[in-house]
Motif scaffolding. Structure first.
Motif, PDB file in Angstrom:
ATOM      1  N   LEU A  31       0.840  -1.185   0.000  1.00  0.00           N
ATOM      2  CA  LEU A  31       0.000   0.000   0.000  1.00  0.00           C
ATOM      3  C   LEU A  31       0.877   1.237   0.000  1.00  0.00           C
ATOM      4  O   LEU A  31       1.807   1.350   0.784  1.00  0.00           O
ATOM      5  CB  LEU A  31      -0.907   0.020   1.238  1.00  0.00           C
ATOM      6  CG  LEU A  31      -1.869  -1.159   1.390  1.00  0.00           C
ATOM      7  CD1 LEU A  31      -2.560  -1.089   2.726  1.00  0.00           C
ATOM      8  CD2 LEU A  31      -2.871  -1.158   0.276  1.00  0.00           C
ATOM      9  N   THR A  33       1.587   5.491   0.236  1.00  0.00           N
ATOM     10  CA  THR A  33       1.204   6.541   1.168  1.00  0.00           C
ATOM     11  C   THR A  33      -0.134   7.148   0.791  1.00  0.00           C
ATOM     12  O   THR A  33      -0.963   7.431   1.657  1.00  0.00           O
ATOM     13  CB  THR A  33       2.285   7.636   1.192  1.00  0.00           C
ATOM     14  OG1 THR A  33       3.543   7.027   1.480  1.00  0.00           O
ATOM     15  CG2 THR A  33       1.980   8.680   2.235  1.00  0.00           C
ATOM     16  N   HIS A  35      -2.671   5.715  -0.603  1.00  0.00           N
ATOM     17  CA  HIS A  35      -3.749   4.815  -0.205  1.00  0.00           C
ATOM     18  C   HIS A  35      -4.057   4.977   1.279  1.00  0.00           C
ATOM     19  O   HIS A  35      -5.223   4.957   1.678  1.00  0.00           O
ATOM     20  CB  HIS A  35      -3.384   3.360  -0.502  1.00  0.00           C
ATOM     21  CG  HIS A  35      -3.395   3.033  -1.946  1.00  0.00           C
ATOM     22  ND1 HIS A  35      -2.249   2.799  -2.651  1.00  0.00           N
ATOM     23  CD2 HIS A  35      -4.417   2.922  -2.830  1.00  0.00           C
ATOM     24  CE1 HIS A  35      -2.551   2.545  -3.899  1.00  0.00           C
ATOM     25  NE2 HIS A  35      -3.861   2.618  -4.046  1.00  0.00           N
ATOM     26  N   PHE A  36      -3.018   5.129   2.106  1.00  0.00           N
ATOM     27  CA  PHE A  36      -3.239   5.325   3.535  1.00  0.00           C
ATOM     28  C   PHE A  36      -3.967   6.640   3.795  1.00  0.00           C
ATOM     29  O   PHE A  36      -4.861   6.702   4.632  1.00  0.00           O
ATOM     30  CB  PHE A  36      -1.916   5.318   4.304  1.00  0.00           C
ATOM     31  CG  PHE A  36      -1.386   3.947   4.570  1.00  0.00           C
ATOM     32  CD1 PHE A  36      -2.096   3.040   5.323  1.00  0.00           C
ATOM     33  CD2 PHE A  36      -0.164   3.565   4.060  1.00  0.00           C
ATOM     34  CE1 PHE A  36      -1.613   1.782   5.574  1.00  0.00           C
ATOM     35  CE2 PHE A  36       0.334   2.310   4.297  1.00  0.00           C
ATOM     36  CZ  PHE A  36      -0.392   1.413   5.059  1.00  0.00           C
ATOM     37  N   ALA A  40      -7.614   6.977   5.448  1.00  0.00           N
ATOM     38  CA  ALA A  40      -7.774   7.773   6.662  1.00  0.00           C
ATOM     39  C   ALA A  40      -8.841   8.840   6.474  1.00  0.00           C
ATOM     40  O   ALA A  40      -9.652   9.084   7.382  1.00  0.00           O
ATOM     41  CB  ALA A  40      -6.445   8.414   7.039  1.00  0.00           C
TER      42      ALA A  40
END
Length: 111
Positions: A31, A33, A35-36, A40
């Motif tokens: 994954l 950054t 995607h995070f 979030a």
């Protein structure tokens, strides 16, 4: 040593990407950054929509439903009240709309 992470998570940073290896079973996923950040933000919008649903959408929906039921019979004989009834119908659907945004993780800005 996994630090503060659960035993089945092993994070490692390589440049711009954050690689997370899910060692549970044979599943391995990479994954980035972005995607995070997207996940979030979706979670954040879901939490915001939940509080909007509880504090604003349900009370307004109940009030709109009361007046909708009260005024809708008059819409058959008085066409001038039709825009008011349509507006109240949108108010009745407000909890459903906010809940669908909450499930999808979308912003409530288009209400």
């Amino acid at each position: 040593n996994t630090g503060s992470y659960p035993i089945n998570w092993t994070p490692a940073a390589f440049g711009r990407d954050i690689v997370v290896l899910f060692t549970k079973g044979l599943k391995v996923s990479r994954l980035s950054t972005s995607h995070f950040i997207i996940m979030a933000l979706q979670w954040l919008w879901s939490v915001i929509c939940f509080f909007l649903l509880i504090l604003i959408a349900w009370p307004l929906g109940f009030i709109a439903a009361f007046f909708y039921c009260l005024l809708s019979p008059f819409g058959a004989c008085c066409m001038c009240i039709k825009p008011v009834i349509d507006f109240l119908h949108k108010g009745v659907q407000l909890p459903y709309t906010v809940a669908s945004y909450m499930v999808q993780g979308k912003s409530c800005g288009s209400l």
